[in-house]
Write an enzyme that holds these catalytic residues in place. Structure first.
Site, PDB file in Angstrom:
ATOM      1  CE  LYS A 116      -3.817   2.118   2.439  1.00  0.00           C
ATOM      2  NZ  LYS A 116      -4.820   1.846   3.553  1.00  0.00           N
TER       3      LYS A 116
ATOM      4  CE  LYS B 192      -5.918   1.783  -0.807  1.00  0.00           C
ATOM      5  NZ  LYS B 192      -6.651   1.669   0.348  1.00  0.00           N
TER       6      LYS B 192
HETATM    7  C1  PBG Z   1      -7.711   2.751   4.804  1.00  0.00           C
HETATM    8  C2  PBG Z   1      -7.980   2.883   3.497  1.00  0.00           C
HETATM    9  C3  PBG Z   1      -7.629   4.066   2.463  1.00  0.00           C
HETATM   10  C4  PBG Z   1      -8.263   3.425   1.325  1.00  0.00           C
HETATM   11  C5  PBG Z   1      -8.683   2.149   1.517  1.00  0.00           C
HETATM   12  N1  PBG Z   1      -8.448   1.859   2.900  1.00  0.00           N
HETATM   13  C6  PBG Z   1      -7.308   5.368   2.880  1.00  0.00           C
HETATM   14  C7  PBG Z   1      -5.943   5.664   3.244  1.00  0.00           C
HETATM   15  O1  PBG Z   1      -4.955   4.743   3.247  1.00  0.00           O
HETATM   16  O2  PBG Z   1      -5.622   6.780   3.381  1.00  0.00           O
HETATM   17  C8  PBG Z   1      -8.273   4.435   0.032  1.00  0.00           C
HETATM   18  C9  PBG Z   1      -8.950   3.841  -1.157  1.00  0.00           C
HETATM   19  C10 PBG Z   1      -9.348   4.666  -2.117  1.00  0.00           C
HETATM   20  O3  PBG Z   1      -8.754   5.732  -2.078  1.00  0.00           O
HETATM   21  O4  PBG Z   1     -10.231   4.449  -2.669  1.00  0.00           O
HETATM   22  N2  PBG Z   1      -8.749   2.751   5.571  1.00  0.00           N
END
Ligand code: PBG
Length: 327
Positions: free
Chosen positions: A197, A249
């Site tokens: 991530k 992601k």
């Molecule tokens: C954290 C989470 C995020 C997203 C999914 N789970 C936000 C982040 O890391 O700030 C982002 C998903 C998206 O942008 O569609 N709970």
């Protein structure tokens, strides 16, 4: 031209021929629809930066979940937006917290006809918007956060979720969630690890969707977009800790990472086409600058081709409907 003449265009001549030789197909069963539910709403509410995506009321979420299942999507990923937040994100572990309540609602509606998943992260529930608990100096504290995740995983499992999506990027989070689930008797609940991530600017619209309180960024726990080898390390750790599915992601800007992860492991690989990826296409299409549906399917095909077997996308329901007409 040399003999025999090699003419690749022969295989592109008709739609039927192109369909015959197509190397990549997307099955609606491989798409997962992220959905937001906000505590206290009586009507669903639009999200300005995510046109077509809603903050659901409990009621409209149930209906949207049924519609998604009817469209044939493979899963639903739930995110909760609480009415109030605190330092410790206690709404995430509270059995009556909005996410846990929504899990019960959706599971009672769709049962095992789809795979219900939930976000295992504190950021929607903390007053400071970070994915973890803070030290007195204001730093995100890995190990005290792990204890909160363990409790949250068990609360979500008790609410009936099939898969917890460990997305907080704390070291050890997958192992902690796995052990906590097993100790509480939830050995059948799977862990989808947000193994990779990145600290991405593409999450902007999501933060509107969950009304994030975050100031600053998440670069001390999410990954540097410059790094690929680090992702393989993250994935290896998560698989060793018991991840059932690993995810990359965002998706489209990181297709090289998706391909590398696919080659490195034998668990299913998912990719999350995040809010900013969706919003970019929607905004350009709204201006008449690109063909929305074609772009949508092209992005999903590219993510699939790179090696993601499961795709989380805000277009899941619509894409499933489009694909069904097509094949
Ligand atoms: C954290 C989470 C995020 C997203 C999914 N789970 C936000 C982040 O890391 O700030 C982002 C998903 C998206 O942008 O569609 N709970």
């Amino acid at each position: 031209m040399p003999y025999p003449e090699i003419r690749p265009r022969r295989l592109r001549r008709t739609a039927a021929m192109r369909r015959l030789v197509s190397e990549t197909r997307i099955d609606p069963a491989e798409l997962v629809a992220p959905m937001f539910v906000k505590e206290g709403l009586t009507e669903p509410r639009a999200i300005a930066s995510l046109p077509g995506v809603l903050q659901h009321s409990r009621d409209s979420l149930r209906k949207a979940a049924v519609e998604a299942v009817q469209a044939g999507v493979g899963g639903i990923m739930l995110f909760g937006v609480p009415a109030s937040r605190d330092e410790r994100g206690s709404g995430g572990t509270d059995p009556d917290g909005i996410l846990n309540v929504a899990i019960r609602d959706v599971v009672s509606e769709v049962g095992d006809a789809s795979v219900v998943m939930s976000d295992l992260c504190l950021d929607e529930f903390t007053s400071h918007g970070h994915c973890g608990l803070l030290t007195p100096a204001g730093e995100v504290d890995n190990d005290s956060t792990l204890a909160a995740y363990a409790e949250m995983a068990v609360a979500q499992a008790a609410a009936g979720v099939a898969v917890v999506g460990a997305s907080g990027m704390m070291d050890g989070q997958v192992g902690v969630a796995r052990r906590a689930l097993d100790a509480a008797g939830h050995t059948d609940v799977a862990v989808l690890a947000y193994a990779v991530k990145y600290a991405s600017a593409f999450y902007g619209p999501f933060r509107d969707a969950v009304e994030s309180a975050l100031e600053g960024d998440r670069r001390t726990y999410q990954q540097d977009p410059a790094n690929l080898r680090e992702s393989l390390r993250e994935v290896a750790l998560d698989v060793a800790e018991g991840a059932d599915i690993v995810m990359v992601k965002p998706a489209l800007p990181y297709l090289d990472v998706v391909a590398a992860v696919r080659a490195a492991v034998d668990v299913p690989v998912a990719a999350y086409q995040v809010s900013g990826e969706y919003a970019m296409v929607e905004a350009a299409a709204a201006n008449g600058w690109i063909d929305r549906d074609r772009t949508m399917l092209e992005t999903l095909t590219s993510i699939r081709r790179a090696g993601a077997q499961i795709i989380l996308t805000y277009w899941a329901v619509e894409a499933a409907q489009l694909l069904r007409q097509r094949y």
